[in-house]
Design an enzyme around this catalytic site. Structure first.
Site, short mmCIF file in Angstrom:
data_model
loop_
_atom_site.label_atom_id
_atom_site.label_comp_id
_atom_site.label_asym_id
_atom_site.label_seq_id
_atom_site.Cartn_x
_atom_site.Cartn_y
_atom_site.Cartn_z
N GLU A 293 0.82 -1.06 0.02
CA GLU A 293 0.01 -0.06 0.01
C GLU A 293 0.84 1.27 -0.05
OE1 GLU A 293 -4.34 -0.64 1.78
OE2 GLU A 293 -2.63 -1.42 3.37
N HIS B 254 -0.55 4.47 8.43
CA HIS B 254 -1.57 3.47 8.20
C HIS B 254 -1.38 2.28 9.20
CE1 HIS B 254 -4.43 1.21 6.00
NE2 HIS B 254 -3.60 0.42 5.89
N HIS C 276 -4.37 -0.51 11.46
CA HIS C 276 -5.54 -1.50 11.59
C HIS C 276 -6.25 -1.43 12.94
CE1 HIS C 276 -4.45 -3.59 7.95
NE2 HIS C 276 -4.37 -2.47 7.46
N HIS D 137 -11.32 -1.82 7.16
CA HIS D 137 -10.00 -1.97 6.94
C HIS D 137 -9.19 -1.00 8.10
CE1 HIS D 137 -6.47 -1.14 3.62
NE2 HIS D 137 -6.04 -1.56 4.63
#
Length: 238
Positions: free
Chosen positions: A83, A102, A104, A170
């Protein structure tokens, strides 16, 4: 690996903070830091991958926004995250942003799937988080792996000019003028999501902080909100 030593350590520390706070319990997630207009440092996948909790500066590598090695021989056995476009597109379109996170966080994913928006439901408990929530935390409604520029552009469009966007089913993407700022934004959103889930589970009703109380919340400045908070996070690392 002899260049940008302090910056690599900063990105590695950020990964470890995310794991220690439960936003990246496994081996998924990454942090990046802009180096110049064409390159960034990013947490990469190594030959002995163990997860974000055990990130070292050796896992942080210099790559171009397109994922090519930033210097000759820089990547070696490491590979940029799938990603990477998520990071690159934020940096391409948001010149005020220097760092992208980023992660989760389970509570953030759960709250969003339960239909709970991130809202300013507390006050002095978390003043930066409350103000962030009051400005809105948008949602990118696709539970996809953001692995190309097309999907990354969709996410960035959903994010707008906000510091955090939720990725449905996500996780989240957080941006900041520094690595600590981007991480602390993510921590605040996770903290609010946990509180909202707890309130609803206890049978309570979520109510936004009244405007008159919001107006009373001071801005304690970056020295406290970012520098002191970041030292605290580093001190808590195992």
């Amino acid at each position: 690996m002899s260049t940008l030593v302090a910056e690599r350590q900063l990105v590695a520390d950020a990964c470890r903070v995310l794991a220690a706070r439960g936003l990246a319990d496994g081996f998924l997630g990454h942090v990046s830091l802009r180096v110049d207009d064409e390159r960034l440092l990013v947490r990469c996948r190594g030959p002995q991958e163990r997860g974000l909790r055990w990130t070292t500066p050796e896992d942080v590598h210099l790559v171009t926004l397109d994922g090519e090695p930033g210097d000759d021989g820089e990547l070696g056995e490491w590979a940029p995250p799938n990603e990477l476009p998520l990071h690159a597109e934020v940096l391409r379109t948001r010149p005020e942003v220097s760092a992208v996170v980023h992660a989760h966080p389970p509570a953030v994913v759960t709250a969003d799937l339960a239909g709970l928006a991130v809202r300013p439901v507390v006050g002095a408990f978390d003043m930066p988080g409350t103000k962030l929530a009051a400005g809105g935390v948008p949602v990118y409604p696709r539970g996809v792996l953001v692995r190309d520029r097309r999907l990354a552009a969709e996410m960035v469009a959903a994010m707008g000019n906000r510091p955090v966007v939720l990725l449905r089913g996500h996780g989240l993407t957080s941006a900041g003028a520094s690595v600590p700022e981007a991480v602390l934004h993510a921590l605040s959103v996770d903290r609010l999501a946990r509180l909202e889930l707890a309130v609803v589970s206890a049978g309570g009703t979520l109510v936004d902080l009244p405007a008159e109380d919001m107006a009373e919340l001071p801005d304690l400045g970056a020295g406290f909100n970012h520098a002191t908070a970041w030292r605290h996070e580093l001190a808590n690392l195992p």
